[in-house]
Design an enzyme around this catalytic site. Structure first.
Site, PDB file in Angstrom:
ATOM      1  N   GLY A   1       9.181   1.401   8.490  1.00 45.98           N
ATOM      2  CA  GLY A   1       8.202   2.425   8.839  1.00 45.98           C
ATOM      3  C   GLY A   1       8.078   2.611  10.340  1.00 45.98           C
ATOM      4  O   GLY A   1       8.173   1.651  11.110  1.00 45.98           O
TER       5      GLY A   1
ATOM      6  N   HIS B   1       4.082   1.287   2.229  1.00 44.13           N
ATOM      7  CA  HIS B   1       5.228   0.585   1.635  1.00 44.13           C
ATOM      8  C   HIS B   1       5.831   1.409   0.498  1.00 44.13           C
ATOM      9  O   HIS B   1       7.058   1.489   0.364  1.00 44.13           O
ATOM     10  CB  HIS B   1       4.795  -0.762   1.052  1.00 44.13           C
ATOM     11  CG  HIS B   1       4.207  -1.730   2.037  1.00 44.13           C
ATOM     12  ND1 HIS B   1       2.893  -2.112   2.004  1.00 44.13           N
ATOM     13  CD2 HIS B   1       4.775  -2.404   3.067  1.00 44.13           C
ATOM     14  CE1 HIS B   1       2.665  -2.982   2.978  1.00 44.13           C
ATOM     15  NE2 HIS B   1       3.784  -3.173   3.644  1.00 44.13           N
TER      16      HIS B   1
ATOM     17  N   LYS C   1       5.394   3.190  11.634  1.00 40.50           N
ATOM     18  CA  LYS C   1       4.113   2.529  11.941  1.00 40.50           C
ATOM     19  C   LYS C   1       4.354   1.375  12.915  1.00 40.50           C
ATOM     20  O   LYS C   1       3.594   1.166  13.857  1.00 40.50           O
ATOM     21  CB  LYS C   1       3.499   2.026  10.642  1.00 40.50           C
ATOM     22  CG  LYS C   1       2.482   0.937  10.784  1.00 40.50           C
ATOM     23  CD  LYS C   1       1.119   1.512  10.980  1.00 40.50           C
ATOM     24  CE  LYS C   1       0.095   0.492  11.402  1.00 40.50           C
ATOM     25  NZ  LYS C   1       0.271  -0.848  10.904  1.00 40.50           N
TER      26      LYS C   1
ATOM     27  N   SER D   1      -2.369   0.005   6.495  1.00 42.40           N
ATOM     28  CA  SER D   1      -1.906  -1.305   6.943  1.00 42.40           C
ATOM     29  C   SER D   1      -2.506  -2.368   6.040  1.00 42.40           C
ATOM     30  O   SER D   1      -3.662  -2.247   5.612  1.00 42.40           O
ATOM     31  CB  SER D   1      -2.360  -1.540   8.389  1.00 42.40           C
ATOM     32  OG  SER D   1      -2.237  -2.912   8.725  1.00 42.40           O
TER      33      SER D   1
ATOM     34  N   HIS E   1       0.857  -1.190   0.000  1.00 39.83           N
ATOM     35  CA  HIS E   1       0.000   0.000   0.000  1.00 39.83           C
ATOM     36  C   HIS E   1       0.892   1.238   0.000  1.00 39.83           C
ATOM     37  O   HIS E   1       2.122   1.127  -0.097  1.00 39.83           O
ATOM     38  CB  HIS E   1      -0.943  -0.029   1.208  1.00 39.83           C
ATOM     39  CG  HIS E   1      -0.234  -0.280   2.514  1.00 39.83           C
ATOM     40  ND1 HIS E   1       0.652   0.615   3.069  1.00 39.83           N
ATOM     41  CD2 HIS E   1      -0.250  -1.350   3.359  1.00 39.83           C
ATOM     42  CE1 HIS E   1       1.119   0.135   4.196  1.00 39.83           C
ATOM     43  NE2 HIS E   1       0.594  -1.067   4.397  1.00 39.83           N
TER      44      HIS E   1
HETATM   45  P1  AMP Z   1       4.734  -5.035   6.596  1.00 36.56           P
HETATM   46  O1  AMP Z   1       4.505  -5.453   5.180  1.00 36.56           O
HETATM   47  O2  AMP Z   1       3.476  -4.735   7.342  1.00 36.56           O
HETATM   48  O3  AMP Z   1       5.674  -5.960   7.335  1.00 36.56           O
HETATM   49  O4  AMP Z   1       5.492  -3.645   6.519  1.00 36.56           O
HETATM   50  C1  AMP Z   1       6.705  -3.528   5.817  1.00 36.56           C
HETATM   51  C2  AMP Z   1       7.323  -2.199   6.149  1.00 36.56           C
HETATM   52  O5  AMP Z   1       6.443  -1.141   5.776  1.00 36.56           O
HETATM   53  C3  AMP Z   1       7.591  -2.042   7.636  1.00 36.56           C
HETATM   54  O6  AMP Z   1       8.832  -1.380   7.825  1.00 36.56           O
HETATM   55  C4  AMP Z   1       6.431  -1.183   8.078  1.00 36.56           C
HETATM   56  O7  AMP Z   1       6.711  -0.406   9.233  1.00 36.56           O
HETATM   57  C5  AMP Z   1       6.230  -0.296   6.878  1.00 36.56           C
HETATM   58  N1  AMP Z   1       4.875   0.261   6.887  1.00 36.56           N
HETATM   59  C6  AMP Z   1       3.720  -0.436   6.987  1.00 36.56           C
HETATM   60  N2  AMP Z   1       2.664   0.416   7.028  1.00 36.56           N
HETATM   61  C7  AMP Z   1       3.176   1.664   6.969  1.00 36.56           C
HETATM   62  C8  AMP Z   1       2.599   2.970   7.001  1.00 36.56           C
HETATM   63  N3  AMP Z   1       1.273   3.177   7.081  1.00 36.56           N
HETATM   64  N4  AMP Z   1       3.436   4.037   6.918  1.00 36.56           N
HETATM   65  C9  AMP Z   1       4.781   3.854   6.839  1.00 36.56           C
HETATM   66  N5  AMP Z   1       5.371   2.655   6.817  1.00 36.56           N
HETATM   67  C10 AMP Z   1       4.590   1.564   6.880  1.00 36.56           C
END
Ligand code: AMP
Length: 285
Positions: free
Chosen positions: A153, A40, A155, A191, A37
């Site tokens: 992130g 990412h 987040k 998310s 999204h």
């Molecule tokens: P994930 O796919 O959920 O493991 O996230 C992969 C990376 O993207 C991680 O470093 C997260 O912190 C980052 N990330 C996920 N959602 C967001 C967001 N809304 N804003 C910034 N970074 C994000």
């Protein structure tokens, strides 16, 4: 806009990274679990900006089984590799690693990375073994990808601090870049798990960011008492129909609870909108 090369085999991925590194190219890595999204994308775009047109932007898409508990959503976690590759192309990604779980954790795997103190509270207390799984897979991705820079992130604020501690303690030659939270126009933090929400739960989920913004306003208005700020945020969650998992005001690096809000203190919360567990956080003024 060229479609990035898709690599399935971690050993082939590592061989490419080692030769890029030997050729003097700048390498940036963005680890993800896919279903990409705008959050990412902000990491991927910044990675491209930092290494420049001659650099290599590596994205991994891996739903890491070792960071999910037995009763968590591993099987249900959303996936869309085709869409992810399109988004990676838009963001200027060079190569995508999407390995099978057995390729990352073959039979006989027995080595784990444990970052003790910052893994203890918050999500670590509610999800036993989660950060051990995260740290282990990220350590492995660093060794496979040989990046100069790695993007994460805010987040996942606790995850970011766990990984910063890991890099410091083990001496990984990589700069960790933390990126701000990307939100929907109405405040909800982006998310992959938002896709689980029904329209009614989506409305409830807004109370996570609302709780943080209300606490920030109170802090900006002079309220420095942590217990008061936490109670205010918790009440906002409950009023919005989210069942709080935790609400804590902590020191930005140690993640230990603070009694009074200092500049930089971070308010973190987790809560359930229906069955979906969401997290969010905000740095106080
Ligand atoms: P994930 O796919 O959920 O493991 O996230 C992969 C990376 O993207 C991680 O470093 C997260 O912190 C980052 N990330 C996920 N959602 C967001 C967001 N809304 N804003 C910034 N970074 C994000």
């Amino acid at each position: 806009m060229t479609t990035p090369e898709l690599v399935r085999d971690p050993a082939a991925w590592q061989a490419r990274a080692l030769s890029d590194r030997a050729a003097g190219r700048a390498l940036a890595l963005v680890p993800t679990m896919g279903f990409l999204h705008d959050g990412h994308l902000s990491l991927l775009r910044e990675a491209r900006r930092r290494v420049g047109p001659g650099g290599v932007v590596l994205a991994s898409i891996f739903v890491n089984p070792t960071q999910f508990g037995p009763n968590e959503d591993l099987a249900a976690y959303p996936r869309d590799l085709e869409g992810d590759l399109r988004r990676c192309a838009e963001a200027g990604v060079s190569r995508v690693l999407a390995p099978e779980p057995e390729a990352m954790f073959p039979a006989g795997h027995q080595t784990w990375v444990e970052v003790r103190e910052v893994s203890q509270g918050l999500c670590g207390a509610r999800r036993p073994g989660h950060f051990r799984g995260v740290a282990t897979v990220v350590a492995k991705l660093f060794l496979l990808s040989q990046p100069h820079l790695a993007f994460f992130g805010e987040k996942d604020y606790q995850q970011l601090q766990v990984l910063r501690a890991m890099v410091r303690d083990l001496g990984f030659p990589v700069e960790i870049v933390g990126m701000p939270i990307v939100r929907e126009p109405d405040g909800l933090a982006r998310s992959s798990r938002n896709s689980y929400l029904s329209p009614e739960e989506r409305t409830r989920a807004l109370s996570l960011s609302r709780a943080l913004f209300e606490a920030r306003e109170a802090a900006a208005g002079g309220q420095r008492d942590a217990a008061t700020l936490v109670a205010l945020a918790r009440a906002a969650l409950e009023a919005g129909g989210v069942r709080p998992d935790y609400v804590e005001l902590v020191h930005p690096e140690t993640l230990r609870p603070v009694a009074r809000a200092e500049p930089g203190s971070v308010l973190l919360l987790a809560g359930f909108a229906g069955k979906t567990r969401l997290i969010d956080n905000l740095r106080l003024p």
